[in-house]
Write a protein that holds these residues in place. Structure first.
Motif, PDB file in Angstrom:
ATOM      1  N   LEU A 262       0.825  -1.202   0.000  1.00  0.00           N
ATOM      2  CA  LEU A 262       0.000   0.000   0.000  1.00  0.00           C
ATOM      3  C   LEU A 262       0.866   1.261   0.000  1.00  0.00           C
ATOM      4  O   LEU A 262       0.529   2.259  -0.646  1.00  0.00           O
ATOM      5  CB  LEU A 262      -0.940   0.000   1.210  1.00  0.00           C
ATOM      6  CG  LEU A 262      -2.106  -0.992   1.132  1.00  0.00           C
ATOM      7  CD1 LEU A 262      -2.846  -1.047   2.472  1.00  0.00           C
ATOM      8  CD2 LEU A 262      -3.069  -0.621   0.019  1.00  0.00           C
TER       9      LEU A 262
ATOM     10  N   HIS B 159      -4.994   4.308   4.688  1.00  0.00           N
ATOM     11  CA  HIS B 159      -4.783   4.453   3.245  1.00  0.00           C
ATOM     12  C   HIS B 159      -6.120   4.771   2.578  1.00  0.00           C
ATOM     13  O   HIS B 159      -6.891   3.876   2.225  1.00  0.00           O
ATOM     14  CB  HIS B 159      -4.160   3.183   2.663  1.00  0.00           C
ATOM     15  CG  HIS B 159      -2.783   2.917   3.176  1.00  0.00           C
ATOM     16  ND1 HIS B 159      -2.557   2.258   4.367  1.00  0.00           N
ATOM     17  CD2 HIS B 159      -1.559   3.240   2.682  1.00  0.00           C
ATOM     18  CE1 HIS B 159      -1.253   2.171   4.575  1.00  0.00           C
ATOM     19  NE2 HIS B 159      -0.628   2.764   3.573  1.00  0.00           N
TER      20      HIS B 159
ATOM     21  N   VAL C  65      -7.739   3.084  -0.731  1.00  0.00           N
ATOM     22  CA  VAL C  65      -8.352   1.752  -0.829  1.00  0.00           C
ATOM     23  C   VAL C  65      -9.831   1.946  -1.142  1.00  0.00           C
ATOM     24  O   VAL C  65     -10.614   2.363  -0.291  1.00  0.00           O
ATOM     25  CB  VAL C  65      -8.159   0.942   0.465  1.00  0.00           C
ATOM     26  CG1 VAL C  65      -8.894  -0.405   0.355  1.00  0.00           C
ATOM     27  CG2 VAL C  65      -6.685   0.707   0.741  1.00  0.00           C
TER      28      VAL C  65
END
Length: 279
Positions: free
Chosen positions: A149, A192, A195
């Protein structure tokens, strides 16, 4: 190539393919159901950019089952197909049987990978605990996800996994759900914002929930579905409800997810004729 500016990722899950002629649970030949689903994917008005299959590809992880599966998926032709193990699969045999799928061969102990689907980043996360029905995300798998990520902060991400990381309220399935690492996984996802979706299998049903600042979902199967019974002590059971798959469409800003019925149906018929609503 698609004639639209969109990117289409099809999700199929929980195929449970047996050797030719063998019945899953002594009752259902899953192969014709997968054939119908493959035909439905090929009949979509917009050609998918890729197909991801989120686990339980086979019923026992046997070589003959994967050989049968390869033949059933062959009509997809050159369409990219990304496979992910579920608790009914066997990692080593999956890799041997699909040796030409280069993305399966890395990742060390775990079958997990990161690939591009147009502007989307598809990250496949391995939740399998060998010999167990439940899933887990150990520190090693979570650290790998964190690194992946971090490497794609500017890309919209879809995370694919077999066991859903949330309670579904179907008691017997939650008891074999993701029993380790779900909270840590949610914390990573929450850090994050790129996503867009977490797509899962295992439940043989369509379920959606807010999770880690995004949406997590499960998908129906091509054949049998888990019975919808939210009584905590409900028996473990399946039904032949209508099968379906998901079409996840990236429009450049958002991921829009559709549930598509598997099968051939009447229509489409027009609502209007010569500019007038048909009476």
């Amino acid at each position: 190539m698609n004639s639209t500016p969109y990117t289409f990722l099809v999700q199929i899950t929980d195929l449970h393919i047996r050797e030719p002629g063998r019945l899953a649970y002594g009752r259902i030949d899953t192969a014709p159901y997968l054939r119908r689903t493959v035909d439905s994917v090929l009949a979509l008005r917009q050609k998918p950019d890729a197909v991801v299959i989120t686990g339980d590809l086979s019923d026992f992880g046997r070589e003959a089952e994967y050989a049968h599966l390869a033949g059933l998926l062959a009509p997809l032709g050159d369409l990219p197909v990304y496979l992910l193990p579920g608790n009914h699969d066997e990692r080593a045999q999956l890799r041997r049987s699909f040796a030409r799928h280069a993305y399966l061969q890395g990742g060390g102990e775990f079958v997990q990978y990161s690939v591009r689907v147009g502007p989307l980043r598809l990250i496949a996360l391995d939740t399998v605990e060998p010999g167990q029905s439940h899933g887990a995300l150990c520190a090693q798998r979570l650290a790998w996800l964190e690194r992946e990520l971090a490497a794609c902060r500017d890309e919209p991400v879809v995370i694919a996994m077999h066991h859903p990381p949330f309670r579904t309220l179907i008691g017997h399935m939650d008891r074999i759900g993701l029993l380790e690492g779900a909270a840590q996984f949610e914390a990573i996802v929450a850090r994050h914002a790129n996503v867009e979706r977490i797509i899962c299998g295992h439940l043989h049903r369509a379920i959606d929930v807010r999770f880690g600042g995004t949406i997590a979902s499960t998908c129906p199967a091509p054949g049998h579905q888990v019975a919808l019974d939210l009584q905590p002590d409900a028996p473990s059971a399946w039904m032949l409800e209508p099968p379906a798959f998901r079409v996840h469409a990236w429009d450049g800003q958002r991921l829009v997810s559709h549930l598509a019925a598997a099968g051939i149906f009447e229509g489409p018929y027009p609502f209007h004729e010569n500019g007038m609503l048909i009476d």
